[in-house]
Design a protein around this motif. Structure first.
Motif, PDB file in Angstrom:
ATOM      1  N   LEU A 419       0.847  -1.188   0.000  1.00  0.00           N
ATOM      2  CA  LEU A 419       0.000   0.000   0.000  1.00  0.00           C
ATOM      3  C   LEU A 419       0.888   1.245   0.000  1.00  0.00           C
ATOM      4  CD1 LEU A 419      -2.647  -0.977   2.723  1.00  0.00           C
ATOM      5  CD2 LEU A 419      -3.087  -0.724   0.280  1.00  0.00           C
ATOM      6  N   PRO A 420       0.403   2.373  -0.526  1.00  0.00           N
ATOM      7  CA  PRO A 420       1.160   3.618  -0.418  1.00  0.00           C
ATOM      8  C   PRO A 420       1.310   4.016   1.054  1.00  0.00           C
ATOM      9  CG  PRO A 420      -0.616   3.811  -2.016  1.00  0.00           C
ATOM     10  CD  PRO A 420      -0.848   2.541  -1.278  1.00  0.00           C
ATOM     11  N   ALA A 421       2.394   4.685   1.381  1.00  0.00           N
ATOM     12  CA  ALA A 421       2.638   5.075   2.774  1.00  0.00           C
ATOM     13  C   ALA A 421       1.482   5.886   3.336  1.00  0.00           C
ATOM     14  CB  ALA A 421       3.941   5.872   2.864  1.00  0.00           C
ATOM     15  N   ALA A 422       0.901   6.775   2.509  1.00  0.00           N
ATOM     16  CA  ALA A 422      -0.179   7.647   2.989  1.00  0.00           C
ATOM     17  C   ALA A 422      -1.434   6.875   3.370  1.00  0.00           C
ATOM     18  CB  ALA A 422      -0.519   8.685   1.913  1.00  0.00           C
ATOM     19  N   ALA A 423      -1.639   5.680   2.790  1.00  0.00           N
ATOM     20  CA  ALA A 423      -2.849   4.909   3.062  1.00  0.00           C
ATOM     21  C   ALA A 423      -2.942   4.508   4.529  1.00  0.00           C
ATOM     22  CB  ALA A 423      -2.890   3.661   2.182  1.00  0.00           C
ATOM     23  N   ILE A 424      -1.794   4.331   5.184  1.00  0.00           N
ATOM     24  CA  ILE A 424      -1.776   3.948   6.600  1.00  0.00           C
ATOM     25  C   ILE A 424      -1.278   5.097   7.476  1.00  0.00           C
ATOM     26  CG2 ILE A 424      -0.670   2.445   8.304  1.00  0.00           C
ATOM     27  CD1 ILE A 424      -0.780   0.189   6.319  1.00  0.00           C
ATOM     28  N   ALA A 425      -0.187   5.734   7.054  1.00  0.00           N
ATOM     29  CA  ALA A 425       0.425   6.770   7.897  1.00  0.00           C
ATOM     30  C   ALA A 425      -0.468   7.993   8.054  1.00  0.00           C
ATOM     31  CB  ALA A 425       1.775   7.180   7.314  1.00  0.00           C
ATOM     32  N   LEU A 426      -1.183   8.396   6.996  1.00  0.00           N
ATOM     33  CA  LEU A 426      -2.019   9.600   7.078  1.00  0.00           C
ATOM     34  C   LEU A 426      -3.181   9.438   8.056  1.00  0.00           C
ATOM     35  CD1 LEU A 426      -2.381  12.467   5.994  1.00  0.00           C
ATOM     36  CD2 LEU A 426      -3.805  11.520   4.174  1.00  0.00           C
ATOM     37  N   PRO A 427      -4.012   8.389   7.933  1.00  0.00           N
ATOM     38  CA  PRO A 427      -5.094   8.250   8.921  1.00  0.00           C
ATOM     39  C   PRO A 427      -4.577   7.996  10.328  1.00  0.00           C
ATOM     40  CG  PRO A 427      -4.968   6.299   7.531  1.00  0.00           C
ATOM     41  CD  PRO A 427      -4.086   7.334   6.905  1.00  0.00           C
ATOM     42  N   ALA A 428      -3.453   7.283  10.440  1.00  0.00           N
ATOM     43  CA  ALA A 428      -2.887   7.045  11.769  1.00  0.00           C
ATOM     44  C   ALA A 428      -2.421   8.349  12.398  1.00  0.00           C
ATOM     45  CB  ALA A 428      -1.723   6.060  11.669  1.00  0.00           C
ATOM     46  N   GLY A 429      -1.763   9.204  11.614  1.00  0.00           N
ATOM     47  CA  GLY A 429      -1.318  10.493  12.138  1.00  0.00           C
ATOM     48  C   GLY A 429      -2.478  11.362  12.576  1.00  0.00           C
ATOM     49  N   MET A 430      -3.556  11.330  11.799  1.00  0.00           N
ATOM     50  CA  MET A 430      -4.740  12.114  12.167  1.00  0.00           C
ATOM     51  C   MET A 430      -5.381  11.591  13.446  1.00  0.00           C
ATOM     52  SD  MET A 430      -6.431  12.803   8.412  1.00  0.00           S
ATOM     53  CE  MET A 430      -5.631  13.912   7.235  1.00  0.00           C
ATOM     54  N   LEU A 431      -5.399  10.275  13.611  1.00  0.00           N
ATOM     55  CA  LEU A 431      -5.948   9.694  14.838  1.00  0.00           C
ATOM     56  C   LEU A 431      -5.084  10.043  16.049  1.00  0.00           C
ATOM     57  CD1 LEU A 431      -7.126   6.111  13.830  1.00  0.00           C
ATOM     58  CD2 LEU A 431      -8.559   7.999  14.601  1.00  0.00           C
ATOM     59  N   ILE A 432      -3.773   9.974  15.865  1.00  0.00           N
ATOM     60  CA  ILE A 432      -2.865  10.261  16.983  1.00  0.00           C
ATOM     61  C   ILE A 432      -3.046  11.693  17.467  1.00  0.00           C
ATOM     62  CG2 ILE A 432      -0.433  10.551  17.634  1.00  0.00           C
ATOM     63  CD1 ILE A 432       0.194   8.174  15.775  1.00  0.00           C
ATOM     64  N   GLY A 433      -3.097  12.636  16.530  1.00  0.00           N
ATOM     65  CA  GLY A 433      -3.241  14.038  16.916  1.00  0.00           C
ATOM     66  C   GLY A 433      -4.645  14.416  17.322  1.00  0.00           C
ATOM     67  N   GLY A 434      -5.649  13.704  16.799  1.00  0.00           N
ATOM     68  CA  GLY A 434      -7.022  14.135  17.000  1.00  0.00           C
ATOM     69  C   GLY A 434      -7.843  13.393  18.032  1.00  0.00           C
ATOM     70  N   PHE A 435      -7.342  12.248  18.542  1.00  0.00           N
ATOM     71  CA  PHE A 435      -8.183  11.446  19.440  1.00  0.00           C
ATOM     72  C   PHE A 435      -7.437  10.969  20.690  1.00  0.00           C
ATOM     73  CE2 PHE A 435     -10.169  11.485  15.394  1.00  0.00           C
ATOM     74  CZ  PHE A 435     -11.534  11.401  15.627  1.00  0.00           C
ATOM     75  N   PRO A 436      -6.862  11.876  21.465  1.00  0.00           N
ATOM     76  CA  PRO A 436      -6.157  11.481  22.698  1.00  0.00           C
ATOM     77  C   PRO A 436      -7.093  11.492  23.905  1.00  0.00           C
ATOM     78  CG  PRO A 436      -5.754  13.781  22.262  1.00  0.00           C
ATOM     79  CD  PRO A 436      -6.680  13.308  21.178  1.00  0.00           C
ATOM     80  N   PHE A 437      -8.078  10.595  23.918  1.00  0.00           N
ATOM     81  CA  PHE A 437      -9.151  10.698  24.909  1.00  0.00           C
ATOM     82  C   PHE A 437      -9.230   9.551  25.916  1.00  0.00           C
ATOM     83  CE2 PHE A 437     -11.414  12.546  20.992  1.00  0.00           C
ATOM     84  CZ  PHE A 437     -10.779  13.766  21.164  1.00  0.00           C
ATOM     85  N   LEU A 438      -8.407   8.545  25.775  1.00  0.00           N
ATOM     86  CA  LEU A 438      -8.593   7.370  26.626  1.00  0.00           C
ATOM     87  C   LEU A 438      -8.301   7.655  28.093  1.00  0.00           C
ATOM     88  CD1 LEU A 438      -7.188   4.499  24.397  1.00  0.00           C
ATOM     89  CD2 LEU A 438      -9.573   5.065  24.878  1.00  0.00           C
ATOM     90  N   MET A 439      -7.299   8.502  28.348  1.00  0.00           N
ATOM     91  CA  MET A 439      -6.951   8.844  29.726  1.00  0.00           C
ATOM     92  C   MET A 439      -6.694  10.347  29.836  1.00  0.00           C
ATOM     93  SD  MET A 439      -7.218   6.013  31.356  1.00  0.00           S
ATOM     94  CE  MET A 439      -6.550   6.493  32.944  1.00  0.00           C
ATOM     95  N   PHE A 440      -6.821  10.878  31.027  1.00  0.00           N
ATOM     96  CA  PHE A 440      -6.665  12.328  31.207  1.00  0.00           C
ATOM     97  C   PHE A 440      -5.256  12.798  30.892  1.00  0.00           C
ATOM     98  CE2 PHE A 440      -5.001  10.899  35.257  1.00  0.00           C
ATOM     99  CZ  PHE A 440      -4.051  11.855  35.593  1.00  0.00           C
ATOM    100  N   TYR A 441      -4.246  11.907  30.995  1.00  0.00           N
ATOM    101  CA  TYR A 441      -2.869  12.322  30.793  1.00  0.00           C
ATOM    102  C   TYR A 441      -2.422  12.199  29.337  1.00  0.00           C
ATOM    103  CZ  TYR A 441      -2.446   7.233  31.311  1.00  0.00           C
ATOM    104  OH  TYR A 441      -2.623   5.872  31.188  1.00  0.00           O
ATOM    105  N   ASN A 442      -3.340  11.830  28.422  1.00  0.00           N
ATOM    106  CA  ASN A 442      -2.943  11.633  27.026  1.00  0.00           C
ATOM    107  C   ASN A 442      -2.546  12.923  26.328  1.00  0.00           C
ATOM    108  OD1 ASN A 442      -5.246   8.891  26.396  1.00  0.00           O
ATOM    109  ND2 ASN A 442      -3.102   8.844  26.977  1.00  0.00           N
ATOM    110  N   THR A 443      -3.009  14.058  26.836  1.00  0.00           N
ATOM    111  CA  THR A 443      -2.650  15.341  26.240  1.00  0.00           C
ATOM    112  C   THR A 443      -2.808  16.443  27.279  1.00  0.00           C
ATOM    113  OG1 THR A 443      -3.099  16.873  24.415  1.00  0.00           O
ATOM    114  CG2 THR A 443      -4.980  15.750  25.370  1.00  0.00           C
ATOM    115  N   LEU A 444      -2.086  17.548  27.065  1.00  0.00           N
ATOM    116  CA  LEU A 444      -2.136  18.656  28.025  1.00  0.00           C
ATOM    117  C   LEU A 444      -3.512  19.301  28.095  1.00  0.00           C
ATOM    118  CD1 LEU A 444       1.313  20.389  27.383  1.00  0.00           C
ATOM    119  CD2 LEU A 444       0.599  19.195  29.458  1.00  0.00           C
TER     120      LEU A 444
END
Length: 489
Positions: A419-444
């Motif tokens: 697969l092209p790198a963007a097919a996995i890396a792009l959605p993963a990067g968006m999830l990492i930056g956009g969904f830090p909700f599992l625990m209170f310490y996941n983001t400032l």
């Protein structure tokens, strides 16, 4: 239960976690670094690759425990990498000067102008006064403010800091009604504060300059030969980010239903705050002009052929000019812009070593086999990888460390899956930056709202787990449908 009582109860717990996390940081880093370095070289991994893995183990441990500032951690990469023979000083420092990172630094400088002139603050009060002051409209207003500010202020923490005092003032007015839930907690406060933190992050996934993991993701994808511009990221990422942001707002209101929709005095409070600011000033108009001009240059880059980063610094330069400008160097000489530059540079250097030495490919092949993805369809591969990336964050403080850990491996994993790198890396990067909700310490941002005392540790996974799962589904579907239709791959 009062806010002060909650804060008193929460502070010792947070302090204890932080003390032990930082106290164990250096010893654990030495142990993990030495263990990886001294272990027998596995089959398929070179000696240089093993050294790169040792450096990665040290970096991630320091990111998780944070015994020293993250900026210092990245700077420590330089002598350590040279000592290990992974590259020359010149090669390592090249990672501190990527176009996308400097774009984020420039956007941070523009944000300094918005903060100094109070343009962002005025916009927030105007928006809330326009939308209205029922419980539903306040949470919707905060959501819309987060969406707009994400284009203006390139930091989820800074945006939370701008809106948090406004939210707390409204909560204090609501408290006077004495209408608490059966458990003695204020659902309206929980809903508003989580809306502030969560929608702030979800919309960040759709705007390249909104959070640090985004440009890091772009830089790693660029190493595979594909360049993603500001407008490319907006085209691919903003629709799913907007969709999940609105879903997050709706879901939080369903889970934490406010005790009452009416907020007596809320409208008057917002109106008074706006009145106190007076008429819009000349510096605010000039800052607004520069911002609109830069956005216009970004939007027309395909026509003008003007580089996104260059367009940003045209605007930044105007903000410093005598008579027209609104900021001085000391206004931007804070830790935010240079923290981004230094921290990201070290992280990118480690990723570069992982890819060049073959360590990333070795990890990817092992992960691919372990997950049983050999021969699986593209949708299964993407969904499985995104699920692992998203729910692995439960052990991570912040989002940068998670990006550094996964991006080199994901780029290599995409190649393994044909697969092209963007097919996995792009959605993963968006999830990492956009969904830090599992625990209170996941983001400032989470930590800021948690520190108000209205929230408990359990509030985050209670709603965050569902929102994170929805994010995985949405971005996996985007990767194999919407983005493919747009010609991403």
């Amino acid at each position: 239960m009062s806010t002060n009582a909650n804060m008193v109860a929460n502070e010792p717990r947070k302090a204890g976690i932080d003390v032990w996390r930082k106290r164990l940081g250096i010893p654990l880093t030495i142990i993990f670094f030495t263990a990886v370095l001294m272990m027998p070289t596995p089959v398929g991994l070179t000696l240089a690759g093993k050294k790169a893995l040792a450096l990665l183990a040290a970096l991630v441990t320091l990111y998780l425990t944070e015994p020293v500032e993250l900026t210092v951690v990245s700077l420590m990469v330089i002598p350590t990498a040279v000592f290990l023979g992974l590259g020359s000083t010149k090669v390592i420092l090249e990672n501190f000067a990527t176009s996308s990172i400097f774009l984020l630094v420039g956007a941070t400088m523009m944000a300094a102008a918005m903060e100094k002139t109070r343009l962002a603050e005025r916009f927030t009060y105007w928006l809330l006064s326009t939308i209205g002051c029922t419980a539903q409209r306040i949470t919707l207003g905060v959501t819309i403010a987060n969406i707009a500010l994400a284009f203006m202020v390139p930091s989820t923490t800074a945006r939370t800091a701008i809106l948090l005092p406004v939210c707390l003032s409204i909560i204090h007015i609501f408290e006077k009604s004495g209408d608490y839930g059966k458990n003695g907690r204020l659902n309206f406060a929980i809903s508003l504060l989580l809306t502030l933190a969560f929608t702030n992050s979800t919309i960040s996934a759709g705007i390249l300059t909104a959070t640090v993991p985004n440009p890091i993701t772009v830089d790693f994808i660029a190493k595979s030969g594909m360049v993603i511009s500001y407008m490319d990221w907006l085209m691919y990422g903003f629709p799913p980010a907007l969709l999940t942001t609105l879903f997050t707002w709706w879901y939080l209101r369903k889970v934490f239903k406010p005790e009452s929709e009416e907020i007596p005095g809320g409208k008057e409070l917002i109106a008074q705050r706006l009145k106190d600011m007076g008429a819009i000033t000349g510096p605010e108009w000039r800052t607004l002009f520069v911002f609109v001009m830069v956005v216009a240059l970004w939007a027309t880059g395909g026509i003008t052929k003007l580089d996104t980063t260059v367009a940003c610094y045209i605007g930044v330069s105007l903000l410093f000019l005598p008579k027209f400008g609104v900021i001085k160097w000391k206004d931007t000489n804070r830790d935010s812009a240079y923290h981004i530059l230094m921290m990201s540079g070290g992280a990118l250097a480690v990723g570069e070593f992982l890819m060049k030495t073959g360590a990333a490919k070795w990890l990817a092949n092992n992960v691919f086999t372990f997950l049983g993805l050999v021969g699986a369809s593209s949708i299964v591969v993407v969904a499985a990888v995104l699920f692992v990336v998203q729910f692995a964050r439960i052990g991570f403080f912040g989002t940068t460390g998670l990006t550094v850990l996964f991006m080199p491996v994901l780029v290599a994993l995409a190649a393994t899956a044909n697969l092209p790198a963007a097919a996995i890396a792009l959605p993963a990067g968006m999830l990492i930056g956009g969904f830090p909700f599992l625990m209170f310490y996941n983001t400032l941002s989470n930590i800021l709202v948690f520190g108000t005392g209205y929230l408990t540790v359990g509030d985050f996974p209670k709603v965050g787990g569902v929102i994170c799962l929805v994010g995985v589904i949405v971005y996996a579907l985007c990767a194999v449908t919407y983005w493919r239709w747009l010609g991403l791959f």
